[in-house]
Enzyme design. Structure first.
Site, mmCIF file in Angstrom:
data_model
loop_
_atom_site.group_PDB
_atom_site.id
_atom_site.type_symbol
_atom_site.label_atom_id
_atom_site.label_comp_id
_atom_site.label_asym_id
_atom_site.label_seq_id
_atom_site.Cartn_x
_atom_site.Cartn_y
_atom_site.Cartn_z
ATOM 1 C CG HIS A 56 -1.997 0.995 1.222
ATOM 2 N ND1 HIS A 56 -3.224 0.760 1.777
ATOM 3 C CD2 HIS A 56 -2.050 2.260 0.733
ATOM 4 C CE1 HIS A 56 -3.984 1.834 1.628
ATOM 5 N NE2 HIS A 56 -3.278 2.756 1.002
ATOM 6 C CG HIS A 58 -1.067 6.634 -1.782
ATOM 7 N ND1 HIS A 58 -2.217 6.486 -2.532
ATOM 8 C CD2 HIS A 58 -1.365 6.154 -0.548
ATOM 9 C CE1 HIS A 58 -3.163 5.946 -1.784
ATOM 10 N NE2 HIS A 58 -2.669 5.728 -0.576
ATOM 11 C CG LEU A 59 4.901 4.857 -5.884
ATOM 12 C CD1 LEU A 59 5.487 3.899 -6.914
ATOM 13 C CD2 LEU A 59 5.964 5.260 -4.869
ATOM 14 C CG ASP A 150 -6.263 3.483 -0.355
ATOM 15 O OD1 ASP A 150 -6.852 3.152 0.680
ATOM 16 O OD2 ASP A 150 -5.311 4.280 -0.381
ATOM 17 C CG HIS A 177 -10.462 3.772 1.827
ATOM 18 N ND1 HIS A 177 -9.332 4.530 2.024
ATOM 19 C CD2 HIS A 177 -11.464 4.441 2.445
ATOM 20 C CE1 HIS A 177 -9.638 5.602 2.727
ATOM 21 N NE2 HIS A 177 -10.933 5.572 2.990
ATOM 22 C CG HIS A 230 -6.068 2.202 5.529
ATOM 23 N ND1 HIS A 230 -7.438 2.058 5.551
ATOM 24 C CD2 HIS A 230 -5.790 2.944 4.430
ATOM 25 C CE1 HIS A 230 -7.961 2.691 4.514
ATOM 26 N NE2 HIS A 230 -6.983 3.232 3.818
ATOM 27 C CG ASP A 303 -2.309 4.830 3.592
ATOM 28 O OD1 ASP A 303 -2.222 5.129 2.378
ATOM 29 O OD2 ASP A 303 -3.231 5.240 4.324
#
Length: 428
Positions: A56, A58-59, A150, A177, A230, A303
């Site tokens: 998990h 975020h790029l 998500d 999510h 999460h 996350d």
């Protein structure tokens, strides 16, 4: 590629051993090993783990390169001991087509600091109304197996059911999510004593728990796999525990920040502590730790949510939700789980490498540290103590809740298929 001899490391925290890497694989594990032409790393007192896997991350690329890029995000991952990350779909444009997931996949290949496996959106544009091109994304060069909206919840039960049925065809998984949107309208932090005292909109635990309860029942009904992103409340733990006792195919993750931080930090009004799902109570934190220890919660996932300073350097209500986490995750797990006696290092390897690789079907990752296996490895100095300084981060963003906090442990080396991406704590 040259040979590398790691000498005297405690493999999974056990007895000290030598590990010889030859090219992309582990050639030999034992004591008293030697190789004339090998580069030697003296690792006495350090822990050798399989390369960490984050399910998990975020790029932000494409679309929010001011927050992070695939290059900066994977550099952060290597710094934190990760050899594979799963990139969430809430980019701009959304990763809801084969074209976008292939773009992210290729950017990961070009960066070269860790493997990047794109996650595909469940619905078109993350709007929750129409299924995205799940099959096309799976059949693409990216080979997508995990799907998630998500940042938003797939709140329509019919859409969620269809997604769970669709991914069965190729052994995929839907990562939910869990946030009932009507119950969290205007919510700013965990609903409880602190939110009442501060006058901030409350985010009730039941908003998460009700979606998890629904989705494990849907997964049971259609015979599919569901993964809970999460997980943050004691009640959510009980629902997942119940579902597993019924044989429902559910897995769950917890973030490092939900293992350590509580909603009391909202009293500072510092938006660095604003996150989705919100920081909960001490009771929730302790329940999450116990659940990670007993296997109810399967994995730790960061996350990692980078934001530029202008999205965090503002009043609480206007601030973006999220925290960076790739470069501090292992230290937080060492403090909350290892130093409390809840997990040993073999347990850390299981929760942060073996199981996330299995859930996400990341070939070559989460493998045993033994001869013939891919040399995806992480070397950790557990005796190190240091104060977190975000200026040292490889991430493009600095929104860490740990600034100025002393954390234990330091990743000294990361190896991706035998090639060092991190050497003595510095990116190669």
């Amino acid at each position: 590629m040259s040979k590398i001899l790691i000498r005297g490391a405690k493999v999974l925290g056990g007895e000290a051993q030598d590990v010889l890497i030859d090219g992309e694989i582990i050639a030999e594990v034992g004591t008293g090993l030697s190789a004339d032409d090998a580069q030697v790393i003296e690792a006495e007192g350090q822990i050798l783990l399989p390369g960490l896997v984050d399910l998990h991350t975020h790029l932000r690329e494409p679309g929010r390169e001011d927050s992070e890029t695939v290059l900066t995000g994977t550099r952060a991952a290597a710094s934190g001991g990760y050899t594979a990350v799963f990139a969430m779909a809430n980019t701009h444009p959304v990763a809801d087509t084969a074209g976008v997931v292939e773009q992210v996949y290729r950017l990961g290949k070009e960066a070269g600091y860790c493997d990047v496996q794109p996650i595909g959106a469940v619905t078109v544009g993350l709007e929750g109304k129409k299924l995205a091109e799940l099959g096309a994304m799976h059949d693409s060069a990216a080979g997508v197996t995990v799907f998630s909206d998500d940042g938003k919840c797939v709140d329509d039960a019919v859409i969620m059911r269809r997604a769970l049925e669709y991914v069965k065809a190729f052994g995929g998984v839907v990562a939910q999510h869990a946030q009932e949107p009507r119950l969290t309208e205007g919510a700013q932090m965990n609903e409880g004593v602190v939110s009442a005292e501060l006058g901030l909109g409350g985010w009730p635990a039941v908003a998460e728990e009700s979606i998890i309860a629904r989705d494990v029942l849907l997964a049971e009904h259609v015979g599919s796999r569901v993964h809970i992103c999460h997980l943050s409340t004691a009640g959510s733990v009980e629902i997942v525990r119940w579902a597993k006792s019924r044989g429902i195919d559910v897995t769950a993750e917890v973030t490092p920040h939900h293992l350590l931080l509580t909603d009391e930090l909202a009293r500072t009004y510092n938006p660095v502590y604003k996150v989705n799902p919100p920081l909960r109570t001490e009771r929730d934190v302790l329940a999450l730790r116990e659940a990670l220890a007993d296997g109810t919660i399967d994995i730790v996932a960061t996350d990692h949510a980078p934001h530029p300073h202008e999205d965090k350097d503002c009043e609480w209500a206007a601030a973006a939700m999220g925290m960076v986490g790739l470069e501090t995750a292992l230290s937080v797990v060492q403090q909350t789980m290892v130093e409390t006696g809840l997990l040993d290092w073999a347990g850390v390897a299981d929760r942060m490498s073996v199981k996330p690789a299995r859930i996400g079907q990341a070939a070559g990752h989460g493998r045993p540290v033994s001869a013939g296996e891919p040399a995806n490895l992480t070397l950790v100095d557990p005796a190190y103590r240091g104060v977190v300084d975000p200026a040292d981060f490889a991430s493009r963003s600095r929104n860490t809740p740990y600034e100025g906090r002393e954390l234990p442990g330091r990743v000294t080396h990361t190896f991706l298929r035998g090639r060092a991406t991190l050497v003595d704590g510095k990116l190669a």
